[in-house]
Design a protein around this motif. Structure first.
Motif, short mmCIF file in Angstrom:
data_model
loop_
_atom_site.label_atom_id
_atom_site.label_comp_id
_atom_site.label_asym_id
_atom_site.label_seq_id
_atom_site.Cartn_x
_atom_site.Cartn_y
_atom_site.Cartn_z
N ARG A 107 -1.97 -9.09 7.06
CA ARG A 107 -2.58 -7.84 7.51
C ARG A 107 -2.65 -7.79 9.04
N ALA A 108 -2.46 -6.60 9.58
CA ALA A 108 -2.67 -6.38 11.02
C ALA A 108 -4.18 -6.33 11.23
N LEU A 109 -4.71 -7.26 12.02
CA LEU A 109 -6.15 -7.36 12.20
C LEU A 109 -6.65 -6.63 13.43
N ARG A 110 -6.02 -6.89 14.58
CA ARG A 110 -6.48 -6.27 15.83
C ARG A 110 -5.36 -6.27 16.86
N ILE A 111 -5.51 -5.35 17.81
CA ILE A 111 -4.56 -5.28 18.93
C ILE A 111 -5.36 -5.17 20.22
N SER A 112 -4.82 -5.72 21.26
CA SER A 112 -5.39 -5.60 22.59
C SER A 112 -4.22 -5.32 23.54
N LEU A 113 -4.27 -4.18 24.23
CA LEU A 113 -3.22 -3.79 25.19
C LEU A 113 -3.84 -3.56 26.56
N THR A 114 -3.22 -4.12 27.59
CA THR A 114 -3.71 -3.99 28.96
C THR A 114 -2.64 -3.35 29.82
N TRP A 115 -3.07 -2.41 30.65
CA TRP A 115 -2.21 -1.78 31.65
C TRP A 115 -2.41 -2.57 32.93
N GLN A 116 -1.36 -3.25 33.43
CA GLN A 116 -1.49 -4.20 34.54
C GLN A 116 -1.93 -3.58 35.85
N THR A 117 -1.60 -2.34 36.10
CA THR A 117 -1.89 -1.72 37.39
C THR A 117 -3.38 -1.74 37.70
N ASN A 118 -4.21 -1.34 36.75
CA ASN A 118 -5.66 -1.34 36.99
C ASN A 118 -6.41 -2.23 36.00
N LEU A 119 -5.68 -3.01 35.23
CA LEU A 119 -6.25 -3.95 34.24
C LEU A 119 -7.18 -3.28 33.24
N SER A 120 -6.93 -2.02 32.91
CA SER A 120 -7.71 -1.37 31.85
C SER A 120 -7.14 -1.80 30.50
N ARG A 131 2.69 -11.83 20.89
CA ARG A 131 2.60 -11.40 22.29
C ARG A 131 3.45 -10.17 22.49
N LEU A 132 2.87 -9.17 23.17
CA LEU A 132 3.52 -7.88 23.37
C LEU A 132 3.72 -7.63 24.86
N SER A 133 4.85 -7.03 25.21
CA SER A 133 5.05 -6.62 26.60
C SER A 133 6.03 -5.45 26.66
N ARG A 134 5.76 -4.55 27.59
CA ARG A 134 6.64 -3.42 27.87
C ARG A 134 6.29 -2.91 29.26
N GLY A 188 -0.09 -7.50 26.00
CA GLY A 188 -1.19 -7.63 25.06
C GLY A 188 -0.85 -8.53 23.89
N THR A 189 -1.70 -8.45 22.87
CA THR A 189 -1.52 -9.25 21.67
C THR A 189 -1.78 -8.41 20.43
N LEU A 190 -1.14 -8.79 19.35
CA LEU A 190 -1.37 -8.22 18.03
C LEU A 190 -1.65 -9.39 17.11
N ASP A 191 -2.82 -9.41 16.49
CA ASP A 191 -3.20 -10.48 15.57
C ASP A 191 -2.88 -10.06 14.14
N THR A 232 8.53 -5.64 23.66
CA THR A 232 9.06 -6.93 23.24
C THR A 232 7.96 -7.58 22.42
N VAL A 233 8.27 -8.00 21.20
CA VAL A 233 7.29 -8.60 20.30
C VAL A 233 7.71 -10.05 20.06
N ASN A 234 6.94 -10.99 20.59
CA ASN A 234 7.22 -12.41 20.42
C ASN A 234 6.35 -12.95 19.29
N ILE A 235 6.98 -13.44 18.23
CA ILE A 235 6.28 -13.96 17.06
C ILE A 235 6.31 -15.49 17.12
N PRO A 236 5.14 -16.14 17.09
CA PRO A 236 5.11 -17.61 17.14
C PRO A 236 5.64 -18.21 15.84
#
Length: 92
Positions: free
Chosen positions: A55-68, A37-40, A45-48, A22-26
């Protein structure tokens, strides 16, 4: 001012949606970026995206189970991260 992503950023957004995210665009940028804001399932995570050039600048994705978390900068590295994204999360 609506977000106007360039071709590679649009491709990344479409790829995320095709992969089930799910990609939520402000409505408005924060300073100079749109922070999508990204979720699945257990991923979040987030995509800037640059407000000026789209331009796509950066992405940060977190796996909730172990917060990696995985972070990548630039369209090429973002696509590389999406290419090796495991279904069950990362083992850390």
């Amino acid at each position: 001012m609506p977000m106007q992503p360039n071709r590679s950023a649009s491709g990344i957004i479409n790829r995320l949606r095709a992969d089930g995210f799910t990609v939520n665009i402000p409505n408005e940028p924060y300073r100079r970026i749109y922070q999508l804001r990204l979720s699945r399932g257990l991923y979040f995570g987030t995509l800037d995206v640059s407000a000026a050039k789209g331009r796509a600048l950066r992405i940060s994705l977190t796996w909730q189970t172990n917060l990696s978390t995985r972070k990548r900068d630039g369209a090429t590295q973002i696509i590389g991260l999406l290419n090796c994204l495991p279904e069950q999360g990362w083992n850390n």
